[in-house]
Write a protein that holds these residues in place. Structure first.
Motif, PDB file in Angstrom:
ATOM      1  N   SER A  37       0.822  -1.215   0.000  1.00 28.69           N
ATOM      2  CA  SER A  37       0.000   0.000   0.000  1.00 28.69           C
ATOM      3  C   SER A  37       0.851   1.258   0.000  1.00 28.69           C
ATOM      4  CB  SER A  37      -0.940  -0.011   1.217  1.00 28.69           C
ATOM      5  OG  SER A  37      -0.214   0.213   2.418  1.00 28.69           O
ATOM      6  N   GLN A  38       2.007   1.225   0.669  1.00 27.40           N
ATOM      7  CA  GLN A  38       2.885   2.395   0.666  1.00 27.40           C
ATOM      8  C   GLN A  38       3.581   2.567  -0.680  1.00 27.40           C
ATOM      9  OE1 GLN A  38       2.708   4.632   3.327  1.00 27.40           O
ATOM     10  NE2 GLN A  38       1.060   3.143   3.495  1.00 27.40           N
ATOM     11  N   PHE A  39       3.872   1.461  -1.350  1.00 27.19           N
ATOM     12  CA  PHE A  39       4.429   1.553  -2.697  1.00 27.19           C
ATOM     13  C   PHE A  39       3.392   2.139  -3.653  1.00 27.19           C
ATOM     14  CE2 PHE A  39       6.114  -0.545  -6.655  1.00 27.19           C
ATOM     15  CZ  PHE A  39       7.274   0.203  -6.700  1.00 27.19           C
ATOM     16  N   ALA A  40       2.128   1.704  -3.500  1.00 27.25           N
ATOM     17  CA  ALA A  40       1.063   2.273  -4.319  1.00 27.25           C
ATOM     18  C   ALA A  40       0.777   3.716  -3.946  1.00 27.25           C
ATOM     19  CB  ALA A  40      -0.204   1.427  -4.168  1.00 27.25           C
ATOM     20  N   ALA A  41       0.945   4.059  -2.663  1.00 24.45           N
ATOM     21  CA  ALA A  41       0.703   5.440  -2.228  1.00 24.45           C
ATOM     22  C   ALA A  41       1.666   6.408  -2.890  1.00 24.45           C
ATOM     23  CB  ALA A  41       0.825   5.528  -0.707  1.00 24.45           C
ATOM     24  N   GLY A  42       2.893   5.950  -3.198  1.00 28.49           N
ATOM     25  CA  GLY A  42       3.834   6.816  -3.893  1.00 28.49           C
ATOM     26  C   GLY A  42       3.317   7.224  -5.260  1.00 28.49           C
ATOM     27  N   ALA A  43       2.642   6.315  -5.963  1.00 32.84           N
ATOM     28  CA  ALA A  43       2.053   6.660  -7.253  1.00 32.84           C
ATOM     29  C   ALA A  43       0.856   7.584  -7.078  1.00 32.84           C
ATOM     30  CB  ALA A  43       1.636   5.386  -7.990  1.00 32.84           C
ATOM     31  N   ALA A  44       0.029   7.328  -6.066  1.00 24.80           N
ATOM     32  CA  ALA A  44      -1.131   8.189  -5.828  1.00 24.80           C
ATOM     33  C   ALA A  44      -0.724   9.590  -5.397  1.00 24.80           C
ATOM     34  CB  ALA A  44      -2.028   7.556  -4.762  1.00 24.80           C
ATOM     35  N   ASN A  45       0.470   9.727  -4.852  1.00 26.56           N
ATOM     36  CA  ASN A  45       0.929  11.034  -4.395  1.00 26.56           C
ATOM     37  C   ASN A  45       1.126  12.010  -5.542  1.00 26.56           C
ATOM     38  OD1 ASN A  45       1.144  11.921  -1.801  1.00 26.56           O
ATOM     39  ND2 ASN A  45       3.360  11.789  -1.709  1.00 26.56           N
ATOM     40  N   HIS A  46       1.254  11.509  -6.768  1.00 29.21           N
ATOM     41  CA  HIS A  46       1.415  12.389  -7.915  1.00 29.21           C
ATOM     42  C   HIS A  46       0.079  12.958  -8.385  1.00 29.21           C
ATOM     43  CE1 HIS A  46       5.616  11.416  -8.251  1.00 29.21           C
ATOM     44  NE2 HIS A  46       5.331  10.126  -8.266  1.00 29.21           N
ATOM     45  N   VAL A  47      -1.026  12.422  -7.886  1.00 24.03           N
ATOM     46  CA  VAL A  47      -2.341  12.911  -8.293  1.00 24.03           C
ATOM     47  C   VAL A  47      -2.777  14.070  -7.416  1.00 24.03           C
ATOM     48  CG1 VAL A  47      -4.736  12.239  -8.699  1.00 24.03           C
ATOM     49  CG2 VAL A  47      -2.889  10.587  -9.063  1.00 24.03           C
ATOM     50  N   LEU A  48      -2.569  13.949  -6.113  1.00 23.28           N
ATOM     51  CA  LEU A  48      -2.970  14.979  -5.164  1.00 23.28           C
ATOM     52  C   LEU A  48      -1.733  15.565  -4.508  1.00 23.28           C
ATOM     53  CD1 LEU A  48      -5.986  13.160  -3.478  1.00 23.28           C
ATOM     54  CD2 LEU A  48      -6.061  14.913  -5.245  1.00 23.28           C
ATOM     55  N   PRO A  49      -1.690  16.886  -4.272  1.00 22.77           N
ATOM     56  CA  PRO A  49      -0.478  17.514  -3.729  1.00 22.77           C
ATOM     57  C   PRO A  49      -0.371  17.327  -2.223  1.00 22.77           C
ATOM     58  CG  PRO A  49      -2.167  19.169  -4.086  1.00 22.77           C
ATOM     59  CD  PRO A  49      -2.734  17.871  -4.593  1.00 22.77           C
ATOM     60  N   GLY A  50       0.815  17.651  -1.715  1.00 23.33           N
ATOM     61  CA  GLY A  50       1.012  17.707  -0.269  1.00 23.33           C
ATOM     62  C   GLY A  50       0.853  16.403   0.462  1.00 23.33           C
ATOM     63  N   GLY A  51       1.100  15.275  -0.211  1.00 28.14           N
ATOM     64  CA  GLY A  51       0.968  13.987   0.449  1.00 28.14           C
ATOM     65  C   GLY A  51      -0.460  13.502   0.596  1.00 28.14           C
ATOM     66  N   LEU A  52      -1.445  14.229   0.043  1.00 29.80           N
ATOM     67  CA  LEU A  52      -2.841  13.820   0.209  1.00 29.80           C
ATOM     68  C   LEU A  52      -3.137  12.504  -0.499  1.00 29.80           C
ATOM     69  CD1 LEU A  52      -4.685  17.259  -0.189  1.00 29.80           C
ATOM     70  CD2 LEU A  52      -4.119  16.032   1.918  1.00 29.80           C
ATOM     71  N   GLY A  53      -2.481  12.260  -1.639  1.00 28.18           N
ATOM     72  CA  GLY A  53      -2.711  11.005  -2.341  1.00 28.18           C
ATOM     73  C   GLY A  53      -2.290   9.808  -1.510  1.00 28.18           C
ATOM     74  N   ALA A  54      -1.109   9.895  -0.881  1.00 24.93           N
ATOM     75  CA  ALA A  54      -0.633   8.796  -0.040  1.00 24.93           C
ATOM     76  C   ALA A  54      -1.540   8.612   1.165  1.00 24.93           C
ATOM     77  CB  ALA A  54       0.803   9.068   0.406  1.00 24.93           C
ATOM     78  N   HIS A  55      -1.976   9.706   1.772  1.00 28.68           N
ATOM     79  CA  HIS A  55      -2.868   9.600   2.925  1.00 28.68           C
ATOM     80  C   HIS A  55      -4.203   8.979   2.524  1.00 28.68           C
ATOM     81  CE1 HIS A  55       0.066  11.548   5.230  1.00 28.68           C
ATOM     82  NE2 HIS A  55      -0.292  12.799   5.059  1.00 28.68           N
ATOM     83  N   ALA A  56      -4.718   9.332   1.341  1.00 27.50           N
ATOM     84  CA  ALA A  56      -5.993   8.770   0.894  1.00 27.50           C
ATOM     85  C   ALA A  56      -5.877   7.260   0.685  1.00 27.50           C
ATOM     86  CB  ALA A  56      -6.435   9.452  -0.401  1.00 27.50           C
ATOM     87  N   VAL A  57      -4.788   6.816   0.075  1.00 26.18           N
ATOM     88  CA  VAL A  57      -4.588   5.374  -0.119  1.00 26.18           C
ATOM     89  C   VAL A  57      -4.460   4.671   1.227  1.00 26.18           C
ATOM     90  CG1 VAL A  57      -2.967   3.656  -0.994  1.00 26.18           C
ATOM     91  CG2 VAL A  57      -3.590   5.601  -2.415  1.00 26.18           C
ATOM     92  N   THR A  58      -3.713   5.279   2.158  1.00 27.16           N
ATOM     93  CA  THR A  58      -3.540   4.654   3.473  1.00 27.16           C
ATOM     94  C   THR A  58      -4.852   4.587   4.234  1.00 27.16           C
ATOM     95  OG1 THR A  58      -1.258   5.459   3.551  1.00 27.16           O
ATOM     96  CG2 THR A  58      -2.261   4.785   5.630  1.00 27.16           C
ATOM     97  N   LEU A  59      -5.649   5.648   4.169  1.00 27.76           N
ATOM     98  CA  LEU A  59      -6.958   5.623   4.832  1.00 27.76           C
ATOM     99  C   LEU A  59      -7.828   4.498   4.284  1.00 27.76           C
ATOM    100  CD1 LEU A  59      -7.989   9.386   5.225  1.00 27.76           C
ATOM    101  CD2 LEU A  59      -7.603   7.730   7.048  1.00 27.76           C
ATOM    102  N   ARG A  60      -7.860   4.375   2.961  1.00 30.48           N
ATOM    103  CA  ARG A  60      -8.675   3.308   2.370  1.00 30.48           C
ATOM    104  C   ARG A  60      -8.153   1.936   2.775  1.00 30.48           C
ATOM    105  NH1 ARG A  60     -11.928   0.603   1.848  1.00 30.48           N
ATOM    106  NH2 ARG A  60     -13.321   0.070   0.119  1.00 30.48           N
ATOM    107  N   PHE A  61      -6.841   1.790   2.866  1.00 31.43           N
ATOM    108  CA  PHE A  61      -6.254   0.518   3.297  1.00 31.43           C
ATOM    109  C   PHE A  61      -6.640   0.212   4.743  1.00 31.43           C
ATOM    110  CE2 PHE A  61      -2.637  -1.519   5.471  1.00 31.43           C
ATOM    111  CZ  PHE A  61      -2.662  -2.750   4.843  1.00 31.43           C
ATOM    112  N   LEU A  62      -6.573   1.206   5.622  1.00 32.29           N
ATOM    113  CA  LEU A  62      -6.912   0.986   7.027  1.00 32.29           C
ATOM    114  C   LEU A  62      -8.394   0.662   7.191  1.00 32.29           C
ATOM    115  CD1 LEU A  62      -4.801   3.795   8.760  1.00 32.29           C
ATOM    116  CD2 LEU A  62      -4.267   1.366   8.535  1.00 32.29           C
ATOM    117  N   TRP A  63      -9.245   1.338   6.428  1.00 36.41           N
ATOM    118  CA  TRP A  63     -10.682   1.020   6.508  1.00 36.41           C
ATOM    119  C   TRP A  63     -10.926  -0.423   6.069  1.00 36.41           C
ATOM    120  CZ3 TRP A  63     -12.437   6.061   3.583  1.00 36.41           C
ATOM    121  CH2 TRP A  63     -12.275   7.150   4.457  1.00 36.41           C
TER     122      TRP A  63
END
Length: 337
Positions: free
Chosen positions: A105-131
């Motif tokens: 999930s953290q490896f995938a979060a690195g790719a999602a981080n390019h979609v949303l600024p300020g680390g929001l992409g990584a946080h969104a992926v991590t939130l979905r993973f935790l849920w």
């Protein structure tokens, strides 16, 4: 006695539209949504490649001519940064998470981080993973806050240690933001805090969820710090992340003949990130520009400093982008996210 033939509407599975004879069955709505999400995860890589073709071409050209062993070390450190991020994520939560899926999930979060600024992409992926792992939304959000606090606090401590140990800090006068600029930034930050306090005081519907989130965050933070394994994962990983990132930059610099020591490159990386974080500026481009400026201030020539920053951007962002997007698509397809 006449037989009654089944109509297509009676034989169709629930939730699907009746199909005409000879046509393939339509995908269910849930599968169509997952397919769109899987393909959408690959779009940032293609869009970024089209938008920044000159940067990509120049970085790849210089990396092809560089020392491959130093670049291999930098690539390994890039993967190690995902391991450190996974350690911090686990340390910020009392619940035990599956290590393999957490790392993916953290490896995938690195790719999602390019979609949303300020680390929001990584946080969104991590939130979905935790849920998906059964962590309630409030506690998952609280773990994101503790993760961000640990990262910023550990990075500040590491920067102070390098400033105290290295005489090169005297050359950092130009990249540091002007005091006249820090005054309005501090005023805006103070105003935002004041507005948030007034809203929480006046708007009563906001008070209950925010107070519940704070109670959950404090309870989880206390429990985490009673477990030595969580403390080591949280703060050890948070300290390791800026060191790993700075060392990856130093490896690229060594491959391209930057001519600076490891301590100077790591200090330049820490100082550039801190200087950009103090002013409201776009993240990636601003960090790159200030980083080149800082490397030149430490004594490097402009050409290798620029090549090092571009090469590091390609090695740490571009190269993992496609496999990270594929990992993100696979996790969505497997319903992990």
């Amino acid at each position: 006695m006449s037989s009654v033939s089944e109509s297509p509407s009676l034989s169709a599975p629930p939730g699907t539209a009746p199909q005409a004879p000879g046509r393939p069955p339509a995908l269910p709505a849930a599968r169509r949504v997952r397919l769109v999400l899987c393909l959408a995860a690959l779009l940032p890589a293609a869009g970024w490649a089209v938008a920044d073709r000159p940067v990509l071409h120049e970085g790849v050209r210089r990396l092809v001519a560089a020392d491959p062993w130093w670049l291999l070390a930098g690539a390994g450190l890039t993967c190690l940064n995902c391991v450190a991020a996974a350690c911090v994520r686990q340390g910020a939560l009392p619940d035990r998470l599956p290590p393999g899926l957490l790392l993916a999930s953290q490896f995938a979060a690195g790719a999602a981080n390019h979609v949303l600024p300020g680390g929001l992409g990584a946080h969104a992926v991590t939130l979905r993973f935790l849920w998906g792992r059964g962590v309630p939304a409030g506690r998952a959000t609280a773990s994101i806050g503790l993760y961000s606090l640990a990262r910023s606090g550990a990075k500040s401590v590491v920067l102070l240690v390098f400033l105290a140990a290295s005489p090169a800090w005297r050359r950092l006068g130009e990249p540091v933001p002007d005091g006249r600029l820090l005054v309005p930034v501090a005023a805006v930050a103070g105003g935002a805090v004041a507005v948030a306090g007034v809203l929480l005081t006046v708007v009563r519907p906001l008070r209950r969820p925010v107070s519940g989130l704070l109670r959950s965050a404090l309870a989880d933070a206390r429990e985490v710090h009673t477990r030595p394994s969580r403390v080591i994962a949280l703060w050890g990983g948070a300290v390791a992340m800026p060191l790993v990132q700075g060392t990856a930059l130093a490896c690229v610099g060594a491959a391209l003949g930057l001519g600076l020591s490891w301590a100077q490159v790591v200090l330049a990386h820490l100082a550039a990130g801190t200087a950009v974080g103090a002013v409201p500026a776009p993240g990636g481009l601003a960090v790159d520009a200030v980083l080149v400026w800082t490397l030149v201030a430490f004594g490097s020539a402009p050409a290798p400093a620029t090549a090092t920053v571009i090469g590091c951007r390609v090695l740490t962002d571009w190269v993992p982008l496609v496999p990270g997007s594929l990992t993100l698509s696979a996790l969505i397809r497997a319903k992990v996210l």
